[in-house]
Design an enzyme around this catalytic site. Structure first.
Site, mmCIF file in Angstrom:
data_model
loop_
_atom_site.group_PDB
_atom_site.id
_atom_site.type_symbol
_atom_site.label_atom_id
_atom_site.label_comp_id
_atom_site.label_asym_id
_atom_site.label_seq_id
_atom_site.Cartn_x
_atom_site.Cartn_y
_atom_site.Cartn_z
ATOM 1 C CG ASP A 95 135.337 -43.196 -19.702
ATOM 2 O OD1 ASP A 95 134.090 -43.233 -20.118
ATOM 3 O OD2 ASP A 95 136.039 -44.182 -19.529
ATOM 4 C CG ASN A 118 124.840 -32.319 -31.813
ATOM 5 O OD1 ASN A 118 125.730 -32.509 -31.065
ATOM 6 N ND2 ASN A 118 124.943 -32.464 -32.982
ATOM 7 C CG ASP A 191 123.414 -31.494 -39.707
ATOM 8 O OD1 ASP A 191 122.692 -31.944 -38.654
ATOM 9 O OD2 ASP A 191 123.775 -32.393 -40.212
#
Length: 415
Positions: A95, A118, A191
């Protein structure tokens, strides 16, 4: 794949763990902290892992990489979409919204060679892991980022997505017939190309660091990658004002047969239209018609010319026409489905399918790396990690004691 046994089916089988031979791979000893998700970034980092890099994948606790939830699947977060682009990685779920989580990441980065992301432009900086921040503690770091449009400019705020890049780059506008509407190319071409440019940039930066001793920033964008894909077309447009469309050449196309379709490329041979006329069994040499006498006239009268082709191809089977075209040394291919290609003998001979055992999913079949090195070939040593699978293992390796790891788990920083 030299160190993998062979399954009864003839498909190479990965052992699912690191092997002694992994140490001899080209990127052995390179540690990568991988923030990437979906496809562009993970396709890059998977290939780095295939050639020996130690890739540590950072995921959000609970949900993980977006591709874990792309489609409803019986295997849930360990579905084929995720498994296909995340092998040879270890995974931790941290986290990063918490100070403790950011401390964990900072410790990993301090001993890393490469950080890859990305996200949209600016996200890594807001997390506290922008290039300027990380290079202060690790001057050898290679900070690699793939975005949609880059950190500046009118589109910098936009997220990078394959279809959007197709639209902005001009690729989507070109189609093989003017009467067809623009459409989305169904495979994530943008991509993948951007991911491979990101890979190239990382390798170039690693090579530079071998001599300079310092790292650098590597940035690629989907926008730039799709423009670069069109380098021939762009140069013609910039210098001649002429629109090149390789898919609209008058002697090429896809033509339906009685049982499928054939792709024919009428070029790269002397007198291609004469050869096509013979292959199609026409009563005449179409080059003798004034309207088809040269390439300029063939472009002008393409609809009429291709109507002749379509009429003839519709009278025979795919096998019949591919044999006829081969006889005239014309480039051609049957139009396969993906299922047919995966079952094709050429796919087997090229070793493009590999199997690996996943602890909860079972046997997984996926595509192998497409790059062949004779002495240090790619290998599949690990299946894609389960969410948070290597939390404790990775933290121990990076100096965290058991008490600290337990405390982070109790706080929910590691889940």
């Amino acid at each position: 794949m030299v160190e993998t046994p062979t399954a009864p089916s003839g498909v190479p089988t990965a052992r699912g763990a690191e092997t002694e031979s992994a140490r001899s791979l080209p990127l052995a000893g390179i540690k990568i902290v991988d923030f990437t998700q979906v496809f562009m970034g993970p396709s890059c980092t998977q290939l780095l892992g295939d050639f020996g890099a130690d890739v540590i994948k950072i995921e959000r606790p609970g949900s993980g990489d977006i591709s874990r939830n792309s489609f409803p699947d019986p295997d849930g977060k360990d579905n084929p979409i995720f498994l296909s682009i995340n092998r040879n990685k270890r995974g931790i779920s941290v986290d990063t919204r918490t100070a403790e989580g950011r401390e964990v990441i900072a410790q990993l980065i301090s001993g890393a060679d490469v950080v890859v992301s990305n996200f949209r432009a600016g996200v890594m900086e807001r997390m506290g892991f922008g290039y300027e921040e990380v290079r202060r503690t690790n001057p050898r770091i290679i900070w690699a980022s793939g975005t949609g449009f880059g950190p500046e400019g009118p589109y910098s705020h936009k997220g990078g997505q394959d279809a959007i890049a197709q639209a902005y780059s001009g690729v989507m506008w070109r189609r093989d017939r003017e009467d067809l509407p623009p459409s989305i190319y169904p495979t994530t071409l943008c991509d993948y190309i951007t991911g491979m440019h990101l890979l190239q940039g990382i390798l170039l930066a690693l090579r530079t660091r071998d001599t300079s001793g310092v790292g650098q920033k590597v940035e690629v964008t989907m926008y730039d990658s799709m423009l670069h894909l069109q380098m021939q077309e762009a140069c013609m447009q910039l210098n001649r004002g002429y629109e090149v469309n390789w898919g609209a050449m008058p002697l090429s196309g896809v033509f339906e047969t009685t049982d499928g379709a054939v792709c024919m490329v009428g070029g790269f041979t002397p007198d291609p239209l004469l050869r096509i006329s013979r292959a199609l069994g026409l009563d005449e040499d179409l080059t003798e018609r004034p309207e088809f006498a040269n390439l300029e006239r063939q472009f002008e009268n393409k609809p009429a010319l291709q109507a002749i082709f379509r009429e003839r191809f519709a009278t025979g089977s795919t096998a019949h026409w591919t044999e006829r075209l081969e006889g005239e040394d014309l480039l051609n291919a049957p139009v396969f489905t993906l299922e047919q290609t995966l079952a094709d003998e050429q796919t087997r001979v090229n070793g493009m399918i590999v199997e690996a055992e996943h602890p909860s999913v079972g046997r997984v079949r996926m595509l192998n790396a497409p790059i062949r090195l004779s002495e240090t070939p790619a290998s599949v040593r690990r299946v894609a990690p389960r969410l948070g699978e290597h939390n404790a293992e990775v933290l121990r390796e990076n100096g965290f004691d058991e008490e600290t790891i337990l405390r982070l788990q109790e706080l929910g920083v590691l889940r």
